[in-house]
Design a protein around this motif. Structure first.
Motif, mmCIF file in Angstrom:
data_model
loop_
_atom_site.group_PDB
_atom_site.id
_atom_site.type_symbol
_atom_site.label_atom_id
_atom_site.label_comp_id
_atom_site.label_asym_id
_atom_site.label_seq_id
_atom_site.Cartn_x
_atom_site.Cartn_y
_atom_site.Cartn_z
ATOM 1 N N LEU A 180 1.259 4.361 -2.701
ATOM 2 C CA LEU A 180 1.039 5.776 -2.365
ATOM 3 C C LEU A 180 2.280 6.619 -2.679
ATOM 4 N N MET A 181 3.452 6.046 -2.419
ATOM 5 C CA MET A 181 4.682 6.803 -2.671
ATOM 6 C C MET A 181 4.845 7.073 -4.172
ATOM 7 N N SER A 182 4.363 6.135 -4.995
ATOM 8 C CA SER A 182 4.597 6.303 -6.424
ATOM 9 C C SER A 182 3.451 7.045 -7.117
ATOM 10 N N CYS A 221 -4.319 4.712 5.139
ATOM 11 C CA CYS A 221 -3.155 5.536 5.469
ATOM 12 C C CYS A 221 -3.644 6.975 5.649
ATOM 13 N N ILE A 222 -3.401 7.529 6.820
ATOM 14 C CA ILE A 222 -3.812 8.912 7.060
ATOM 15 C C ILE A 222 -2.548 9.751 7.174
ATOM 16 N N THR A 223 -2.392 10.652 6.232
ATOM 17 C CA THR A 223 -1.188 11.484 6.266
ATOM 18 C C THR A 223 -1.549 12.884 6.738
ATOM 19 N N PHE A 224 -0.612 13.496 7.418
ATOM 20 C CA PHE A 224 -0.789 14.858 7.922
ATOM 21 C C PHE A 224 0.164 15.727 7.107
ATOM 22 N N ARG A 257 -2.224 5.828 16.000
ATOM 23 C CA ARG A 257 -2.004 7.250 15.695
ATOM 24 C C ARG A 257 -0.568 7.586 16.084
ATOM 25 N N PHE A 258 0.146 8.204 15.140
ATOM 26 C CA PHE A 258 1.526 8.624 15.423
ATOM 27 C C PHE A 258 1.450 9.997 16.086
ATOM 28 N N VAL A 259 1.784 10.020 17.349
ATOM 29 C CA VAL A 259 1.557 11.231 18.146
ATOM 30 C C VAL A 259 2.779 12.145 18.136
ATOM 31 N N LYS A 260 3.951 11.548 18.238
ATOM 32 C CA LYS A 260 5.197 12.325 18.253
ATOM 33 C C LYS A 260 6.250 11.541 17.484
ATOM 34 N N PRO A 261 7.251 12.238 16.953
ATOM 35 C CA PRO A 261 8.280 11.499 16.219
ATOM 36 C C PRO A 261 9.225 10.712 17.135
ATOM 37 N N ALA A 314 0.849 -1.201 0.000
ATOM 38 C CA ALA A 314 0.000 0.000 0.000
ATOM 39 C C ALA A 314 0.881 1.246 0.000
ATOM 40 N N LEU A 315 1.904 1.230 0.848
ATOM 41 C CA LEU A 315 2.805 2.387 0.951
ATOM 42 C C LEU A 315 3.519 2.645 -0.364
ATOM 43 N N GLN A 316 3.984 1.540 -0.972
ATOM 44 C CA GLN A 316 4.701 1.695 -2.246
ATOM 45 C C GLN A 316 3.796 2.348 -3.280
ATOM 46 N N LEU A 333 3.722 13.912 7.047
ATOM 47 C CA LEU A 333 3.981 13.047 8.196
ATOM 48 C C LEU A 333 2.918 11.963 8.191
ATOM 49 N N HIS A 334 3.332 10.800 8.577
ATOM 50 C CA HIS A 334 2.344 9.728 8.681
ATOM 51 C C HIS A 334 1.548 10.000 9.958
ATOM 52 N N GLY A 335 0.244 10.184 9.849
ATOM 53 C CA GLY A 335 -0.574 10.579 10.997
ATOM 54 C C GLY A 335 -1.199 9.388 11.708
ATOM 55 N N GLU A 336 -1.870 8.551 10.935
ATOM 56 C CA GLU A 336 -2.499 7.359 11.517
ATOM 57 C C GLU A 336 -2.397 6.235 10.493
ATOM 58 N N HIS A 337 -2.557 5.017 10.957
ATOM 59 C CA HIS A 337 -2.594 3.902 9.999
ATOM 60 C C HIS A 337 -3.495 2.794 10.534
ATOM 61 N N ASP A 367 -9.426 19.705 6.714
ATOM 62 C CA ASP A 367 -8.677 20.942 6.918
ATOM 63 C C ASP A 367 -8.499 21.179 8.418
ATOM 64 N N LYS A 368 -7.273 20.943 8.901
ATOM 65 C CA LYS A 368 -7.026 21.092 10.341
ATOM 66 C C LYS A 368 -6.365 22.427 10.657
ATOM 67 N N GLY A 369 -6.372 23.334 9.741
ATOM 68 C CA GLY A 369 -5.747 24.637 9.994
ATOM 69 C C GLY A 369 -4.234 24.530 9.867
HETATM 70 C C1 LIG Z 1 2.769 10.297 -0.256
HETATM 71 C C2 LIG Z 1 2.493 8.929 0.389
HETATM 72 C C3 LIG Z 1 2.231 8.749 1.754
HETATM 73 C C4 LIG Z 1 3.360 8.402 2.590
HETATM 74 C C5 LIG Z 1 3.044 8.303 4.034
HETATM 75 C C6 LIG Z 1 4.130 8.155 4.989
HETATM 76 C C7 LIG Z 1 5.493 8.694 4.645
HETATM 77 C C8 LIG Z 1 6.473 8.514 5.806
HETATM 78 O O1 LIG Z 1 7.774 8.477 5.284
HETATM 79 C C9 LIG Z 1 6.312 9.657 6.781
HETATM 80 C C10 LIG Z 1 6.601 9.259 8.167
HETATM 81 O O2 LIG Z 1 6.795 8.139 8.509
HETATM 82 S S1 LIG Z 1 6.630 10.520 9.330
HETATM 83 C C11 LIG Z 1 6.999 9.762 10.846
HETATM 84 C C12 LIG Z 1 5.820 9.295 11.634
HETATM 85 N N1 LIG Z 1 4.919 10.326 12.000
HETATM 86 C C13 LIG Z 1 5.203 11.244 12.949
HETATM 87 O O3 LIG Z 1 6.248 11.264 13.516
HETATM 88 C C14 LIG Z 1 4.123 12.254 13.264
HETATM 89 C C15 LIG Z 1 3.922 12.381 14.743
HETATM 90 N N2 LIG Z 1 2.825 13.282 15.000
HETATM 91 C C16 LIG Z 1 2.989 14.620 15.161
HETATM 92 O O4 LIG Z 1 4.114 15.085 15.161
HETATM 93 C C17 LIG Z 1 1.767 15.458 15.362
HETATM 94 O O5 LIG Z 1 0.690 14.631 15.733
HETATM 95 C C18 LIG Z 1 1.332 16.277 14.100
HETATM 96 C C19 LIG Z 1 2.471 17.194 13.667
HETATM 97 C C20 LIG Z 1 0.971 15.338 12.963
HETATM 98 C C21 LIG Z 1 0.118 17.106 14.440
HETATM 99 O O6 LIG Z 1 0.409 17.886 15.515
HETATM 100 P P1 LIG Z 1 -0.257 19.346 15.671
HETATM 101 O O7 LIG Z 1 -0.100 20.142 14.446
HETATM 102 O O8 LIG Z 1 0.260 19.876 16.956
HETATM 103 O O9 LIG Z 1 -1.762 18.996 15.749
HETATM 104 P P2 LIG Z 1 -2.745 19.151 16.966
HETATM 105 O O10 LIG Z 1 -2.838 20.593 17.327
HETATM 106 O O11 LIG Z 1 -2.402 18.165 18.021
HETATM 107 O O12 LIG Z 1 -4.108 18.700 16.291
HETATM 108 C C22 LIG Z 1 -4.661 19.445 15.200
HETATM 109 C C23 LIG Z 1 -5.678 18.577 14.508
HETATM 110 O O13 LIG Z 1 -5.005 17.543 13.773
HETATM 111 C C24 LIG Z 1 -5.420 16.254 14.258
HETATM 112 N N3 LIG Z 1 -4.209 15.443 14.385
HETATM 113 C C25 LIG Z 1 -3.209 15.606 15.248
HETATM 114 N N4 LIG Z 1 -2.292 14.637 15.088
HETATM 115 C C26 LIG Z 1 -2.755 13.846 14.119
HETATM 116 C C27 LIG Z 1 -2.272 12.651 13.544
HETATM 117 N N5 LIG Z 1 -1.104 12.090 13.943
HETATM 118 N N6 LIG Z 1 -3.008 12.063 12.585
HETATM 119 C C28 LIG Z 1 -4.195 12.580 12.181
HETATM 120 N N7 LIG Z 1 -4.711 13.737 12.710
HETATM 121 C C29 LIG Z 1 -3.983 14.331 13.662
HETATM 122 C C30 LIG Z 1 -6.018 16.503 15.617
HETATM 123 O O14 LIG Z 1 -6.982 15.526 15.960
HETATM 124 C C31 LIG Z 1 -6.628 17.887 15.462
HETATM 125 O O15 LIG Z 1 -7.876 17.792 14.780
HETATM 126 P P3 LIG Z 1 -9.229 18.183 15.531
HETATM 127 O O16 LIG Z 1 -8.963 19.493 16.185
HETATM 128 O O17 LIG Z 1 -10.241 18.214 14.462
HETATM 129 O O18 LIG Z 1 -9.415 17.084 16.533
#
Ligand SMILES: CCCCCCC[C@@H](O)CC(=O)SCCNC(=O)CCNC(=O)[C@H](O)C(C)(C)COP(=O)(O)OP(=O)(O)OC[C@H]1O[C@@H](n2cnc3c(N)ncnc32)[C@H](O)[C@@H]1OP(=O)(O)O
Length: 717
Positions: free
Chosen positions: A366-368, A442-445, A545-549, A362-364, A387-391, A416-418
């Motif tokens: 999406l990446m391509s 795959c939920i990307t941020f 859900r990926f909360v912090k890196p 699935a990732l491959q 950033l990968h947000g959820e999976h 749209d999360k602002g």
């Molecule tokens: C192109 C193909 C696809 C490829 C996919 C993957 C490619 C990979 O190489 C990429 C990666 O692996 S990146 C590494 C893994 N991910 C991370 O480290 C991210 C960790 N998370 C964060 O830093 C913050 O949650 C962050 C920064 C994500 C958000 O933090 P904030 O901006 O501080 O947000 P916050 O104020 O807490 O919330 C705002 C609204 O956003 C929602 N939200 C927060 N974290 C989320 C998350 N992780 N996933 C989904 N939604 C998220 C909140 O719920 C909030 O929305 P609402 O106000 O409506 O509730």
């Protein structure tokens, strides 16, 4: 919560002289609606007519302070009923098609008249009345319609072929009215009631009849008709104070030919019959487009190309043992654990693929594809922003250990999360026969891609789940390597954010961060070690859900809580002291380790711990020498001081803190190293005793039987 009111609304209820219709009319009347109480006053076979029933209900509504008018027209002339509403109240907002009759006969004996009359009242009556109201609803951009179906229609019922057919016909009618009405804010739903009424009074057993009060169903119908309810096109069953949604589902099915030019043989149908009818992974399809889309996916799989419908969304992925082994190394599997050899060595007798590997196709894809980068209206999103947000991953079929998979991706919604945009992408992965084997979401941020005027909240994401509020049942930690990202990226995620310090700096990180999916892979692997005895086939699904890196080199601590077959978990970076994965769970088909709670992390006590076993209440089944069950008290002491004490009850498969009940009959005291030897069955308790390594008080024969038990249970500690 404030009362839901219908002030200013005009509600038409057909067949409202008694039973369900009467209950609906009274409820709407009591909540401020003006009600048209339609009833021909006929018997349940559709014979006779009188005005008494409708008048009595109108009187009751008026006596209670409401407003209502009686209508005596037949639903077959539905336009007259709607005209009554317009004449008396000047509008109509809600139509409840409830009128019905029975002409029960066994199928062979149904006459044309029995058939026609039942269809006329149920199906044609609902059609005529709804069609008369529809243009009014359309003009005022508001309308709510209820069709009344029956379990007799959904499942069939002896003696009711005419009624069953008409009732299921109403489901079809509602499906299309819901589609055509949606853009005018006209919603149409189906109620499947089981109520005590004129139609059922001598059909249902008296006990059940007494419990099936129409008043227990009326609030469900009233809610469906309230302006705050957005339900449309659904079938809702209600009875006896219970309500639930019904749906027609479709099995994954089977491809009946190998190549597009092949014909389908009867034998192929026979060979595939069990797959065709197997509903274990059945899906509810929402629209006819979804149904035909799924067919197209099968055709694409047949062509083996992924098809030509939307080439960017489809990708095939070939893999072999080397790929799955490389992946396992990337997520921390190690030969240091004997049981993990199965992920690392293709000749191991239990060789298996870590289930999270099936995220990779699935990732491959999406990446391509440019789907994600083009998903945000008016903005192009670059990989460094993502950033990968959820999976979510769910294994739905027999996943192959090597071979070719085809994946199809679709962006389901963009929020749209602002501070950023959240892009939800669903990916379906099929095997070579076109059977769906894995679903990924795959939920990307996309950082900085918000404020594009989209909705903030969505409906498509598989929701995260809060962990239980007690302390964790199991905690396992593992250190990642400083080269973890460098190793993991070889499995396909080549995002430079994870390896290139310049890119990481642009994204605001002090050094390259670990792939979210790598942390996910570590966590799920550790959950499988604790609750599935490393058996990958027990895995069903994971949501994170990926909360912090996480930084490569961090130690990951995974706290786990078991609730049935769901293992909630939370992963913390010990180095940053921050939760990095939260709201997460793994669903297993079953749990292999039967541990309910494990009070401590053994690794922290490893070196000079001393174990003391008190074996209590051991029962032996004379026929089965090996089946020694019992309750053991474990004392862990460190530097001579007791630090933990808990009980393992093998018989009831429970581990809990504290002492067991009853008097101990055997005590073993052993050093840490010898404990491990004993636990693994490498040291015979009697020999250990002879060598002075084991102090036994009580029954030495019993102690001998402990070795195999310890072997099977040591892993759980
Ligand atoms: C192109 C193909 C696809 C490829 C996919 C993957 C490619 C990979 O190489 C990429 C990666 O692996 S990146 C590494 C893994 N991910 C991370 O480290 C991210 C960790 N998370 C964060 O830093 C913050 O949650 C962050 C920064 C994500 C958000 O933090 P904030 O901006 O501080 O947000 P916050 O104020 O807490 O919330 C705002 C609204 O956003 C929602 N939200 C927060 N974290 C989320 C998350 N992780 N996933 C989904 N939604 C998220 C909140 O719920 C909030 O929305 P609402 O106000 O409506 O509730």
């Amino acid at each position: 919560m404030a009362d839901l009111k219908f002030d200013g609304r005009v509600v038409v209820v057909t067949g409202a002289g008694a039973g369900l219709g009467r209950a609906y009319a009274l409820l709407f009347g009591s909540r401020g609606a003006k009600v048209v109480v339609n009833d021909l006053g006929g018997g349940r076979h559709g014979d006779g007519s009188s005005s008494n029933a409708a008048d009595a209900v109108v009187d009751e509504i008026v006596r209670n302070g409401g407003t209502a008018v009686a209508d005596y027209n037949s639903v077959v002339e539905g336009e007259k009923i709607i005209q009554t509403a317009l004449n008396k109240f000047g509008r109509v907002d809600v139509l409840i098609n409830n009128a019905g009759i029975l002409r029960d006969k066994s199928f062979a004996k149904i006459s044309d008249q029995d058939w026609d009359l039942v269809h006329a009242v149920h199906l044609k009556g609902s059609f005529k009345t709804t069609q008369a109201a529809f243009p009014i609803f359309k003009k005022q951009n508001y309308g709510r319609v209820i069709m009344t179906a029956s379990n007799s229609g959904l499942y069939g019922n002896f003696g009711q072929a005419n009624y069953s057919a008409a009732k299921l016909g109403l489901v079809g009618l509602a499906n299309t009215v819901a589609i055509e009405g949606r853009k005018y804010n006209i919603f149409c739903n189906v109620i499947v009631p089981t109520a005590a009424s004129r139609l059922t009074e001598d059909i249902l057993p008296p006990d059940l009849f007494a419990e099936l009060k129409p008043e227990l169903i009326a609030p469900v119908v009233a809610y469906l008709c309230h302006e705050s309810c957005q339900e449309n096109g659904s079938i809702i069953e209600a009875a006896a104070g219970w309500a639930g949604r019904c749906a027609i589902v479709r099995s994954n099915g089977a491809l009946l030919r190998q190549k597009p030019e092949d014909q389908v043989s009867i034998e192929a149908v026979k060979d595939n019959w069990s797959t065709i009818r197997n509903l274990s992974n059945a899906q509810k399809l929402d629209t006819i487009e979804d149904a035909t889309g799924a067919l197209m996916a099968s055709l694409d799989a047949l062509r083996g190309t992924g098809g030509d419908r939307n080439a960017e969304d489809v990708d095939s992925f070939e893999f072999c043992n080397k790929d799955t082994i490389l992946y396992a190394l990337g997520v921390g599997a190690s030969v240091a654990s004997e049981k993990e050899l199965r992920y690392l060595y293709e000749n191991d007798e239990s060789f298996s693929v870590l289930p999270t590997f099936y995220i990779i196709p699935a990732l491959q894809l999406l990446m391509s594809s440019s789907n994600v980068s083009n998903a945000v209206p008016g903005k192009e999103v670059s990989l460094e922003q993502i950033l990968h947000g959820e999976h979510y991953l769910e294994i739905v079929g027999e996943v192959p250990q090597e071979g070719k998979l085809t994946s199809r991706a679709k962006v389901s919604e963009v929020l749209d999360k602002g501070s950023g945009a959240v892009i939800v992408t669903d990916v379906e992965t099929c095997d070579q026969n076109g059977n769906v084997v894995a679903l990924n979401q795959c939920i990307t941020f996309a950082v900085g891609a918000g404020n594009f005027g989209g909705p903030r909240a969505g409906t498509k994401a598989v929701p995260c789940q809060a962990k239980p509020s007690r302390s964790p049942d199991v905690t396992v930690s593992q250190k990642t390597s400083i080269d973890q990202a460098a190793l993991y990226r070889l499995s396909g995620d080549t995002n430079p954010l994870h390896i290139d310090s310049n890119v990481a700096a642009i994204a605001g990180y002090k050094r390259p961060i670990l792939h979210g999916l790598c942390t996910l892979g570590f966590s799920v692997r550790l959950v499988l070690s604790a609750f599935a005895d490393h058996d990958a086939s027990l895995f069903k699904a994971v949501k994170v859900r990926f909360v912090k890196p996480v930084l490569p080199g961090d130690t990951l601590k995974v706290d786990m809580w078991r609730e049935g077959n769901r293992i909630f978990f939370e992963t913390t970076s010990v180095d940053s002291n921050q939760v990095v994965i939260g709201g997460s769970y793994v669903d297993l088909k079953s749990v292999k380790s039967a541990i309910k709670s494990t009070p401590t992390n053994m690794s922290s006590l490893k070196s000079d711990a001393v174990f003391e076993f008190i074996v209590d209440q051991v029962k032996q089944d004379p026929g089965k020498a090996k089946s020694v069950g019992g309750v053991f008290l474990y004392n862990i002491t460190k530097d001579g001081k007791q630090v933990k004490q808990w009980t393992m009850d093998l018989k009831n498969a429970k581990v809990f803190e504290g002492k067991p009940e009853g008097k101990p009959n055997t005590t073993l005291t052993v050093s840490d190293d010898d404990f491990m030897q004993l636990a693994e069955g490498k040291l015979n308790p009697q020999q250990a005793f002879m060598k002075g390594k084991l102090k036994i008080t009580g029954n030495i024969m019993l102690a001998q039987k402990l070795a195999p038990l310890l072997k099977t249970n040591a892993a759980k500690l």
